[in-house]
Design a protein around this motif. Structure first.
Motif, mmCIF file in Angstrom:
data_model
loop_
_atom_site.group_PDB
_atom_site.id
_atom_site.type_symbol
_atom_site.label_atom_id
_atom_site.label_comp_id
_atom_site.label_asym_id
_atom_site.label_seq_id
_atom_site.Cartn_x
_atom_site.Cartn_y
_atom_site.Cartn_z
ATOM 1 N N ARG A 1 -2.434 7.776 8.722
ATOM 2 C CA ARG A 1 -1.203 7.866 9.176
ATOM 3 C C ARG A 1 -0.521 8.893 9.907
ATOM 4 O O ARG A 1 0.308 8.859 10.828
ATOM 5 C CB ARG A 1 -0.757 6.972 8.493
ATOM 6 N N VAL A 2 -0.803 10.102 9.723
ATOM 7 C CA VAL A 2 0.157 11.185 9.430
ATOM 8 C C VAL A 2 -0.325 11.743 10.720
ATOM 9 O O VAL A 2 0.587 12.055 11.437
ATOM 10 C CB VAL A 2 0.445 12.656 9.052
ATOM 11 N N SER B 1 0.618 -1.128 -0.103
ATOM 12 C CA SER B 1 -0.376 -0.238 0.121
ATOM 13 C C SER B 1 0.735 1.127 0.254
ATOM 14 O O SER B 1 0.137 2.120 0.377
ATOM 15 C CB SER B 1 -1.225 -0.058 1.161
ATOM 16 N N ASP B 2 2.443 1.137 0.590
ATOM 17 C CA ASP B 2 3.118 2.071 -0.357
ATOM 18 C C ASP B 2 3.710 2.748 -0.861
ATOM 19 O O ASP B 2 4.577 3.425 -1.287
ATOM 20 C CB ASP B 2 4.414 1.741 1.515
ATOM 21 N N LEU C 1 4.225 4.867 -4.185
ATOM 22 C CA LEU C 1 4.570 6.200 -4.024
ATOM 23 C C LEU C 1 3.335 6.229 -5.836
ATOM 24 O O LEU C 1 3.821 5.999 -6.991
ATOM 25 C CB LEU C 1 5.047 7.035 -4.123
ATOM 26 N N PRO D 1 -1.939 12.637 -1.728
ATOM 27 C CA PRO D 1 -1.846 11.516 -0.389
ATOM 28 C C PRO D 1 -3.746 10.856 -0.400
ATOM 29 O O PRO D 1 -4.404 12.322 -0.031
ATOM 30 C CB PRO D 1 -1.063 11.983 0.630
ATOM 31 N N SER D 2 -3.765 9.654 0.327
ATOM 32 C CA SER D 2 -4.710 9.147 0.575
ATOM 33 C C SER D 2 -5.581 9.168 1.412
ATOM 34 O O SER D 2 -4.784 9.680 2.655
ATOM 35 C CB SER D 2 -4.820 7.302 0.251
ATOM 36 N N ASP D 3 -6.891 8.625 1.964
ATOM 37 C CA ASP D 3 -7.227 8.881 3.239
ATOM 38 C C ASP D 3 -6.359 8.199 4.401
ATOM 39 O O ASP D 3 -6.042 7.911 5.624
ATOM 40 C CB ASP D 3 -8.698 8.744 3.377
ATOM 41 N N GLN D 4 -6.276 7.269 3.889
ATOM 42 C CA GLN D 4 -5.149 5.752 4.287
ATOM 43 C C GLN D 4 -4.102 6.756 5.419
ATOM 44 O O GLN D 4 -2.927 6.769 6.373
ATOM 45 C CB GLN D 4 -4.942 4.726 4.360
ATOM 46 N N ASP D 5 -2.828 7.677 4.770
ATOM 47 C CA ASP D 5 -1.549 8.215 4.595
ATOM 48 C C ASP D 5 -2.240 9.365 5.185
ATOM 49 O O ASP D 5 -0.995 9.440 5.980
ATOM 50 C CB ASP D 5 -1.133 8.843 3.247
ATOM 51 N N VAL D 6 -3.588 10.222 4.852
ATOM 52 C CA VAL D 6 -3.538 11.161 5.294
ATOM 53 C C VAL D 6 -3.883 10.905 7.708
ATOM 54 O O VAL D 6 -3.224 11.408 8.499
ATOM 55 C CB VAL D 6 -4.672 11.760 5.624
#
Length: 194
Positions: A166-167, A137-138, A140, A159-164
């Motif tokens: 995580r941040v 999933s990582d 880029l 960035p996807s919702d998953q990336d947001v």
């Protein structure tokens, strides 16, 4: 023209030279300003003098330096004329030394660069693997260039919702630790040790 070079010539050429000699004696004997004040010392032929409007111009035959000499009443004083050529030569020498130094530095950098290229070539091509495997999933997303309305546009994926998420999780944990550390320090300074 010196007297030694005026050897007795033939009778036809004697008269013009005699007239010149007579003229020199008259001018030399009647030149009151130069006759009153003797010229500066030539130090056994080291200096050559030429009369000028202000006094005398002196040439040092050993060094080639030129000076102006004037009689101010208390004796002759000579002042060297600024030699622009010497300053030019000095600056040229300084610049040449700087060029030589820079060439040596450039050669050293080229040698170091060639050495690094050789080390990279001998190490082989990188395999592209890292120590840790990234989850699938990582991946880029790559920016894409599209053409719309006759203009090229660069579309950078967000960035996807998953990336947001995580941040945001990382920032929340960092904020909690910062607040806990501040509370602990406040208690330590106020004397309320646990």
């Amino acid at each position: 023209m010196s007297l030694a070079t005026m050897a007795v010539p033939s009778a036809g050429r004697r008269r013009p030279r005699l007239a010149v000699l007579t003229l020199l004696l008259v001018v030399g004997g009647g030149g009151g300003a130069l006759a009153e004040t003797p010229l500066p010392d030539s130090e056994n032929g080291r200096y050559a003098f030429k009369p000028s409007a202000d006094g005398v111009v002196r040439l040092d035959t050993r060094t080639g330096k030129v000076s102006t000499c004037t009689d101010k009443g208390s004796g002759w004083a000579c002042y060297e004329i600024a030699d622009e050529r010497a300053a030019f030569d000095a600056e040229t020498g300084r610049l040449q030394a700087e060029i030589d130094r820079l060439k040596k530095e450039a050669d050293a950098l080229r040698a170091a660069n060639d050495s690094l290229k050789a080390q990279l070539a001998s190490a082989g091509q990188p395999s592209g693997k890292t120590d840790e495997a990234l989850p699938k999933s990582d991946k880029l997303p790559q920016p894409q260039i599209t053409e719309k309305d006759g203009q090229r546009k660069l579309e950078i994926p967000l960035p996807s919702d998953q990336d947001v998420n995580r941040v945001m999780g990382f920032l929340e944990r960092a904020w909690r630790r910062l607040v806990e550390t501040a509370n602990r320090l406040q208690k330590d300074f106020s004397g309320d040790k646990i």
